[in-house]
Design an enzyme around this catalytic site. Structure first.
Site, mmCIF file in Angstrom:
data_model
loop_
_atom_site.group_PDB
_atom_site.id
_atom_site.type_symbol
_atom_site.label_atom_id
_atom_site.label_comp_id
_atom_site.label_asym_id
_atom_site.label_seq_id
_atom_site.Cartn_x
_atom_site.Cartn_y
_atom_site.Cartn_z
ATOM 1 C CB CYS A 1 12.317 12.527 -54.505
ATOM 2 S SG CYS A 1 13.505 12.946 -56.161
ATOM 3 C CG HIS B 1 9.854 9.460 -57.503
ATOM 4 N ND1 HIS B 1 9.300 10.670 -57.161
ATOM 5 C CD2 HIS B 1 10.956 9.746 -58.191
ATOM 6 C CE1 HIS B 1 10.019 11.478 -57.385
ATOM 7 N NE2 HIS B 1 10.917 11.313 -58.199
ATOM 8 C CD GLU C 1 6.008 9.208 -55.835
ATOM 9 O OE1 GLU C 1 6.378 10.184 -56.563
ATOM 10 O OE2 GLU C 1 6.387 8.883 -54.813
#
EC number: 4.3.2.10
Length: 212
Positions: A87, A192, A194
């Site tokens: 990011c 992202h 995750e």
């Protein structure tokens, strides 16, 4: 093997920590720690730089942790440690950011970070939600990943890369928006991982087992 997720007080790292620890267990990639300890960063075998918020604020926080910043730069530039920016951590790899004001980045991948300006006025900024990867170059980070696989974004600015060979993937959002950059031992993800379910976890595992 030790992977250090660098904590420079820019966002909540809990979900990233859990995702990296899970994939380290699954791939046998050793230990993952979240740390602001410069000595630990200097000893780490690979580094992860997250980042949430505005480019100038993240850059100031990172440089404000001088020992941590110096250890990271030495590990990447002099020791060639594998590095992953996520990011705003990916955006900080650029030469310059233009969010609110002109701010120098790390200068590891030539280019600047500018506001997303979709050609289709109906597309809103920030670019938020799922989008499909268009892979432009082969790279170990894409092992098991196919063009069209979707990942999760939340951002208003994107990395305008100078050298097209260093933009490894993009998505279409009223025009191409950089999704992945990389060169040498460095790679950066605008999305992202995750939060990107199985595809994101696979890319985390790919980074943890990458031996450039």
């Amino acid at each position: 093997m030790l992977t250090a997720i660098i904590d420079y007080e820019s966002g909540n790292l809990h979900s990233a920590e859990k995702a990296f620890q899970r994939m380290a267990r699954e791939t046998g990639a050793g230990e993952v720690v979240v740390t602001s300890d410069a000595d630990l960063v200097a000893r780490a075998d690979r580094l992860v730089l997250p980042g949430d918020g505005a480019f100038p604020a993240c850059a100031a926080e990172l440089r404000g942790h001088k020992g941590l910043y110096d250890a990271m730069v030495e590990a990447v530039e002099q020791k060639g440690r594998p590095f992953l920016g996520i990011c705003v951590g990916m955006q900080l790899m650029a030469t310059t950011g233009h969010e609110y004001e002109e701010t120098p980045g790390l200068g590891w991948v030539a280019g600047d970070v500018v506001r997303i300006t979709p050609e289709n006025a109906a597309l809103k900024v920030p670019h938020m939600g799922w989008n499909d990867l268009v892979i432009e170059a082969a790279h170990p980070i894409f092992d098991g990943i196919a063009g069209g696989d979707h990942v999760y974004f939340v951002h208003s600015y994107h990395f305008r890369v100078t050298n097209p060979t260093e933009r490894l993937a993009h998505v279409d959002y009223g025009g191409p928006v950089t999704a992945v950059v990389g060169r040498d031992t460095m790679v950066g993800l605008q999305f992202h991982p995750e939060k990107s379910q199985a595809i994101g976890l696979r890319m985390i595992g790919n980074f943890l087992t990458w031996t450039p």
